[in-house]
Design a protein around this motif. Sequence first.
Motif, PDB file in Angstrom:
ATOM      1  N   GLU A  26      -6.162  -7.139 -16.012  1.00 21.99           N
ATOM      2  CA  GLU A  26      -6.638  -7.559 -14.899  1.00 21.99           C
ATOM      3  C   GLU A  26      -6.326  -8.249 -13.585  1.00 21.99           C
ATOM      4  N   ARG A  27      -4.715  -7.970 -14.051  1.00 23.89           N
ATOM      5  CA  ARG A  27      -3.931  -8.234 -12.668  1.00 23.89           C
ATOM      6  C   ARG A  27      -4.005  -7.491 -11.590  1.00 23.89           C
ATOM      7  N   ILE A  28      -3.874  -5.611 -11.990  1.00 20.33           N
ATOM      8  CA  ILE A  28      -3.869  -5.201 -11.098  1.00 20.33           C
ATOM      9  C   ILE A  28      -5.338  -4.991  -9.617  1.00 20.33           C
ATOM     10  N   PHE A  29      -6.234  -6.255 -10.253  1.00 13.82           N
ATOM     11  CA  PHE A  29      -6.954  -6.442  -9.279  1.00 13.82           C
ATOM     12  C   PHE A  29      -6.659  -7.896  -8.323  1.00 13.82           C
ATOM     13  N   GLU A  30      -5.621  -7.824  -7.998  1.00 15.09           N
ATOM     14  CA  GLU A  30      -4.676  -8.863  -7.666  1.00 15.09           C
ATOM     15  C   GLU A  30      -4.023  -8.062  -6.480  1.00 15.09           C
ATOM     16  N   PRO A  31      -4.141  -9.087  -5.202  1.00 17.68           N
ATOM     17  CA  PRO A  31      -3.504  -8.692  -4.207  1.00 17.68           C
ATOM     18  C   PRO A  31      -2.205  -7.591  -3.758  1.00 17.68           C
ATOM     19  N   PHE A  32      -1.928  -6.582  -3.572  1.00 17.11           N
ATOM     20  CA  PHE A  32      -0.353  -6.055  -3.710  1.00 17.11           C
ATOM     21  C   PHE A  32      -0.093  -5.824  -5.355  1.00 17.11           C
ATOM     22  N   HIS A  33      -0.845  -6.346  -6.323  1.00 14.25           N
ATOM     23  CA  HIS A  33       0.360  -6.236  -7.497  1.00 14.25           C
ATOM     24  C   HIS A  33      -0.174  -4.795  -7.965  1.00 14.25           C
ATOM     25  N   ARG A  34       1.096  -4.142  -8.598  1.00  9.08           N
ATOM     26  CA  ARG A  34       1.214  -1.951  -8.757  1.00  9.08           C
ATOM     27  C   ARG A  34       1.646  -2.821 -10.481  1.00  9.08           C
ATOM     28  N   VAL A  35       1.332  -2.216 -10.919  1.00  8.06           N
ATOM     29  CA  VAL A  35       1.694  -1.289 -11.916  1.00  8.06           C
ATOM     30  C   VAL A  35       3.504  -1.243 -12.951  1.00  8.06           C
ATOM     31  N   SER A  36       3.824  -2.109 -13.497  1.00  3.48           N
ATOM     32  CA  SER A  36       5.193  -2.192 -13.760  1.00  3.48           C
ATOM     33  C   SER A  36       5.735  -0.063 -13.931  1.00  3.48           C
TER      34      SER A  36
END
Length: 247
Positions: A190-200
């Motif tokens: 779900e977090r990957i749809f946040e602006p500028f969030h990148r998977v660890s």
Amino acid sequence: MKGRDEVAALAASFNRSAQRIEALVRSQKSLLANASHELRSPLARLKMATALLSDPGAAPSDDAQRAALREEGERNGAELDALSEEILLASRLDSAEVPVEREPLDLLALLAEEAARARATLTVDDAMVPPAMTVDGDPRLLRRMVRNLLENARRHGAGTPVEVVARREPTGPAFDVLDRGPGVPAAERERIFEPFHRVSGHGEGAGGVGLGLSLDRQIAQRHGASVTCLPREGGGSRFAVRFGAAR
């Protein structure tokens, strides 16, 4: 009594408007803060490359090294252009007051064009007829969403083939973009749809400017659709788009 009711209705309307404005301001502030952070890296690299090329004492004498510096400058310039364009689009989509242009669109044709462009395989449910894939929407925005999802699958698919599966569901047209990459951890889906969030573990070297999936969700929502990240059976990721699911 009637006067008090009218005042109460006006106050409620005012409060709703104030809440929308407050939410928009918070969103814009967050977007600006994140964008400022993301802009620093390409600007710093561009500044370094420019300084090395313009300083006779520091500039490399080897033609190959100079060419590499020029390529680095061009790459960072292109990254800045892409980031600026996506920030402007995100800002426009954030404002519910900005209408989305709508016209009948053959989604299946759009998927076929973009799949061919990305060298992805398109599979269509045999039971589906072409009218089932007609949607009302902005062709430019929907193309952007499909292209973003395909590029994301190619970027993170570890060189595996990218597939698109289109079909008709009870809510309306639907399609999946699939890859056989390492997949997205459950906590990040779900977090990957946040602006500028990148998977660890996926830094700048993975490519992209960090706004693509956020824009995809905004575009989907403005068209009464949903986009979610799911695990793919057998390994990989499955990005599922469902029209009518968000209504």
